[in-house]
Design a protein around this motif. Structure first.
Motif, short mmCIF file in Angstrom:
data_model
loop_
_atom_site.label_atom_id
_atom_site.label_comp_id
_atom_site.label_asym_id
_atom_site.label_seq_id
_atom_site.Cartn_x
_atom_site.Cartn_y
_atom_site.Cartn_z
N PHE A 121 0.83 -1.21 0.00
CA PHE A 121 0.00 0.00 0.00
C PHE A 121 0.87 1.26 0.00
O PHE A 121 0.70 2.17 -0.82
N PHE A 122 1.84 1.31 0.88
CA PHE A 122 2.71 2.49 0.98
C PHE A 122 3.53 2.69 -0.29
O PHE A 122 3.75 3.81 -0.73
N ASP A 123 4.00 1.57 -0.86
CA ASP A 123 4.80 1.69 -2.06
C ASP A 123 3.98 2.29 -3.21
O ASP A 123 4.48 3.12 -3.98
N HIS A 124 2.72 1.89 -3.31
CA HIS A 124 1.86 2.50 -4.33
C HIS A 124 1.73 4.01 -4.10
O HIS A 124 1.93 4.81 -5.00
N LEU A 125 1.40 4.38 -2.87
CA LEU A 125 1.20 5.82 -2.59
C LEU A 125 2.49 6.60 -2.85
O LEU A 125 2.45 7.71 -3.41
N ALA A 126 3.61 6.04 -2.44
CA ALA A 126 4.89 6.74 -2.61
C ALA A 126 5.20 6.98 -4.09
O ALA A 126 5.98 7.87 -4.42
N ASN A 127 4.58 6.18 -4.95
CA ASN A 127 4.77 6.34 -6.40
C ASN A 127 3.55 6.93 -7.09
O ASN A 127 3.36 6.76 -8.29
N ARG A 128 2.75 7.61 -6.32
CA ARG A 128 1.55 8.29 -6.83
C ARG A 128 0.59 7.36 -7.56
O ARG A 128 0.01 7.70 -8.58
N ARG A 129 0.40 6.16 -6.97
CA ARG A 129 -0.64 5.24 -7.44
C ARG A 129 -1.58 4.97 -6.28
O ARG A 129 -1.14 4.58 -5.19
N PHE A 130 -2.87 5.15 -6.51
CA PHE A 130 -3.83 4.86 -5.45
C PHE A 130 -4.48 3.50 -5.72
O PHE A 130 -5.14 3.32 -6.74
N PRO A 131 -4.29 2.52 -4.81
CA PRO A 131 -4.91 1.21 -5.01
C PRO A 131 -6.39 1.27 -4.64
O PRO A 131 -6.74 1.63 -3.53
N ALA A 132 -7.24 0.91 -5.58
CA ALA A 132 -8.69 0.95 -5.35
C ALA A 132 -9.27 -0.44 -5.50
O ALA A 132 -8.98 -1.15 -6.46
N GLY A 133 -10.07 -0.84 -4.52
CA GLY A 133 -10.80 -2.12 -4.63
C GLY A 133 -11.63 -2.08 -5.91
O GLY A 133 -12.25 -1.07 -6.21
N ASN A 134 -11.64 -3.17 -6.66
CA ASN A 134 -12.39 -3.10 -7.93
C ASN A 134 -13.76 -3.73 -7.83
O ASN A 134 -14.52 -3.73 -8.79
N PHE A 135 -14.12 -4.25 -6.65
CA PHE A 135 -15.48 -4.79 -6.49
C PHE A 135 -16.39 -3.69 -5.94
O PHE A 135 -15.92 -2.65 -5.47
#
Ligand code: HBI
Ligand code: FE
Length: 286
Positions: free
Chosen positions: A90-104
């Motif tokens: 989760f942190f690695d995504h945010l640190a690279n300006r990617r927001f992980p979103a649940g797709n359901f």
């Protein structure tokens, strides 16, 4: 093939075509309910984001389309994940300006109940503010801080910052000195009940946001919040976060007690509900 191995970053294709008519109806229902309620209650930056990202179109958003706009505005992207992902991912995504979103998306009989963040919470709740430059930078700073907190074994402490800002934050609003408050946290903005409760209920504390104070305050995950912290602006939140060296702060805080969830301390600024606000105890669900 029987098992699906997660990719190292836990992302999966959104596969927009897989959403059923019911899925889109659930999105539209939640979207309409919130967008009727939010004007006058939410920070204007949120409504601005909805508009600039074209999130007012009906149906579950197509991330590919959304990302074209978001990338152009602040360089962020939304990536699809199956649900909660490990902290480091989760942190690695945010640190690279990617927001992980649940797709359901939640089922029609679960409109007000969620165990894991779904696409409505994640995209409606979180993504509009990613179009705002200072908030977008704050989210990245949080991701970098999270990766660093892993080294200090301080995730439990840092997660309080996320909780009381990104998820359940309030902001001063209106003309200077008029005492108005607005919501901006995704956990409030995506919840009908908590939108009303956070602004109108007499029960929770609304306290001035101070970094150390927040890091010392535990939170509830199973009910509306007992504390909301009020920031001045996203710019101020970003500035304090960037200028703080969290390593020494974690060490110092290790020697201080937590502040009980309903406690107010002498150093707290307490906000009371402005009389001009929605005067709407009567509008709270029973
Ligand atoms: N995963 N998909 C997803 N969404 C979150 O909000 C999330 C997560 N994993 C970890 C996490 N949040 C939090 O525990 C961290 O903020 C500490
Ligand atoms: Fe969230």
């Amino acid at each position: 093939m029987i098992a699906i191995a997660p990719s190292p970053d836990w992302t999966i294709p959104q596969d927009w075509a897989h959403y059923s008519a019911t899925d889109h109806r659930v999105w539209d229902h939640l979207f309409d309910r919130q967008t009727r309620l939010l004007p006058g209650r939410v920070a204007p930056e949120f409504l601005e984001g909805l508009k600039r990202l074209d999130l007012t179109r009906p149906g579950v958003p197509d991330f590919a389309r959304l990302n074209d706009q978001l990338m152009a505005l602040t360089g962020w992207q939304v990536v699809a994940v199956p649900g909660l992902v490990p902290d480091a991912v989760f942190f690695d995504h945010l640190a690279n300006r990617r927001f992980p979103a649940g797709n359901f998306i939640r089922r029609p009989d679960q409109l007000d109940y969620l165990q894991e963040p779904d696409v409505f919470h994640d995209v409606f709740g979180h993504v509009p503010l990613l179009a705002h430059p200072a908030f977008a930078d704050y989210m990245q700073a949080y991701g970098r801080g999270g990766l660093r907190a892993l080294e200090f074994d301080a995730i439990d402490r840092l997660s309080r910052l996320y909780w009381y800002t990104v998820e359940f934050g309030l902001m001063r609003s209106g003309a200077k000195g008029d005492g108005g408050l607005a919501i901006y946290g995704a956990g409030i903005v995506s919840s009908h009940g908590e939108t009303l409760f956070a602004l109108d209920s007499a029960s929770p504390n609304r306290l001035g946001w101070r970094l150390e104070r927040v890091l010392r305050t535990p939170y509830r995950i199973d009910d509306f919040q007992q504390n909301y912290f009020v920031i001045d602006s996203f710019e101020h939140l970003l500035k304090v976060t960037l200028e703080t060296d969290f390593g020494p702060l974690y060490q110092r805080l290790a020697g201080s007690r937590d502040i009980a969830i309903a406690e107010i301390t002498e150093s707290d600024t307490v906000f009371t509900r402005g009389d001009q606000s929605h005067a709407a105890a009567a509008r709270l669900p029973a």
